[in-house]
Design a protein around this motif. Structure first.
Motif: not given
Length: 384
Positions: A41, A206-212, A271, A291, A294, A360
């Motif tokens: 970060e 922050e990967a947690t907040l954008h997990a998909k 990815q 990461e 996530a 989180d």
């Protein structure tokens, strides 16, 4: 509210993430690093870039020592170290090409600066609280490793690669413990060798907040990702060997070594993989595993050791990471390869649920800020 200074380095991004979410809670939180870490970060301020001279970097370091000592609020030292550099008993790789006199002068300067830093902290002790977070090699001693690793001599190789020894690592920890009001560890095995009262703290990401969950790709080749930041620690040679043996047996697998890339480029690589292997030695996972989870990808990692007793039992029960060592690695890879689409989807959902529950950054920042307030109020530096 009070101010918080995170320094002097960014490893894994934890300091920068905490500073960001502490600010969202109303604190004046700031993260300063000595140098740029392209894999972590971004810091709020970097003291020395790649083009800075050695003299400029050291002047910036001295200024940071003074700033850290004079802060009124919380000083949060990360990566288990002072702002001053610390050298172990053995020669650091960066010293090898230096003349003996230059090495002596550098070490003498480092010792004097650290002594001055400690003295300044003691002098200003009644104006601030000091928190220290350890992350891995900054505290790990040989007895953190499994017994069979001790017999192989692997721990000595891991620790000595940075010029350290158990003795010098312990010496640095003792110095830090003298000024610390509270100590955290991001890896549970370190709590075996940290002062009593140190606490396990999960990585904030922050990967947690954008997990998909990314769409599961169907192709003829199974791609395994691995990020060998430290090949001995990660068990990279064993991972390469396992994949080579599987290919020799006719399995359509490929190992993608993801190294030397900035964070954004590495995430693109993650990815494209079907499975990520973190490490086979240490006994816990790193922020890269989070990461990858996530993105809905399965992760294999060696999770074992006495340090697990410091982890909340429910966290261990929820853990979706597939446990393996060099002996069981091929078997575990095959298990993942044989999962059907429903099983893969369920494992991906478990991973994201785990991130939201245990990693989180908002929850972790709330816990840390509560600890800040507790220490500051006990010392009558703030009123709660």
């Amino acid at each position: 509210m009070f101010s918080v200074l995170h320094c002097p380095a960014q490893v894994g991004g934890n300091p920068g993430i905490l500073a960001k979410f502490e600010r969202l809670m109303g604190l004046e939180s700031f993260c300063i690093s000595e140098t740029v870490n392209p894999y972590a970060e971004p810091s709020d301020l970097v003291l020395g870039g790649t083009g800075s001279s050695l003299l400029a970097k050291e002047i910036s370091r001295i200024r940071l020592v003074l700033k850290a000592a004079s802060i009124a609020g919380v000083l949060h030292l990360n990566n288990g170290r002072f702002v001053a550099p610390f050298f172990g008993d053995n020669m650091h790789p960066k010293e090898q090409d230096l003349p003996q006199l230059i090495r002596w002068l550098i070490r003498k300067y480092a010792v004097l600066l650290m002594r001055g830093e400690i003295s300044l902290h003691r002098l200003r002790n009644n104006q601030k609280a000091v928190f220290v977070t350890f992350q891995g090699s900054d505290a790990r001693e040989t007895n953190c490793f499994q017994d069979y690793h001790l017999r192989s001599g692997l721990p000595e190789k891991v620790i000595s690669r940075s010029g350290m020894s158990d003795r010098s690592i312990r010496k640095k920890k003792n110095f830090l413990a003298e000024i610390a009001d509270k100590i955290y560890s991001l890896n549970p095995d370190l709590l075996e060798v940290l002062p009593i009262g140190a606490e396990f703290l999960p990585y904030a990401t922050e990967a947690t907040l954008h997990a998909k969950v990314l769409p599961i790709k169907e192709s003829g080749e199974f791609v395994i990702g691995h990020a060998p930041t430290h090949r001995i620690v990660k068990g990279t040679d064993q991972i390469i060997g396992a994949v080579d043996r599987m290919r020799a047996k006719g399995y359509k697998v490929r190992l993608e070594l993801i190294e030397g890339l900035e964070k954004a480029d590495a995430l693109k690589k993650y990815q494209e993989i079907d499975l990520f292997i973190d490490q086979l030695v240490i006994g816990w996972y790193g922020v890269v595993s989070l990461e990858v989870m996530a993105l809905g990808k399965p992760v294999i990692c060696f999770v074992k050791g006495k340090g697990l007793r410091f982890v909340p039992p429910q966290m261990l029960r929820d853990l979706p990471i597939i446990n393996a060592d060099e002996i069981t690695l091929e078997e575990k890879i095959l298990e993942v390869m044989n999962l059907d689409s429903t099983q893969k989807g369920n494992l991906a959902e478990r991973g994201i649920e785990f991130l939201l529950k245990w990693h989180d950054p908002r929850k972790i920042a709330e816990r840390v800020v509560a600890d800040y307030k507790d220490v500051l109020s006990q010392r009558k530096l703030i009123r709660v």
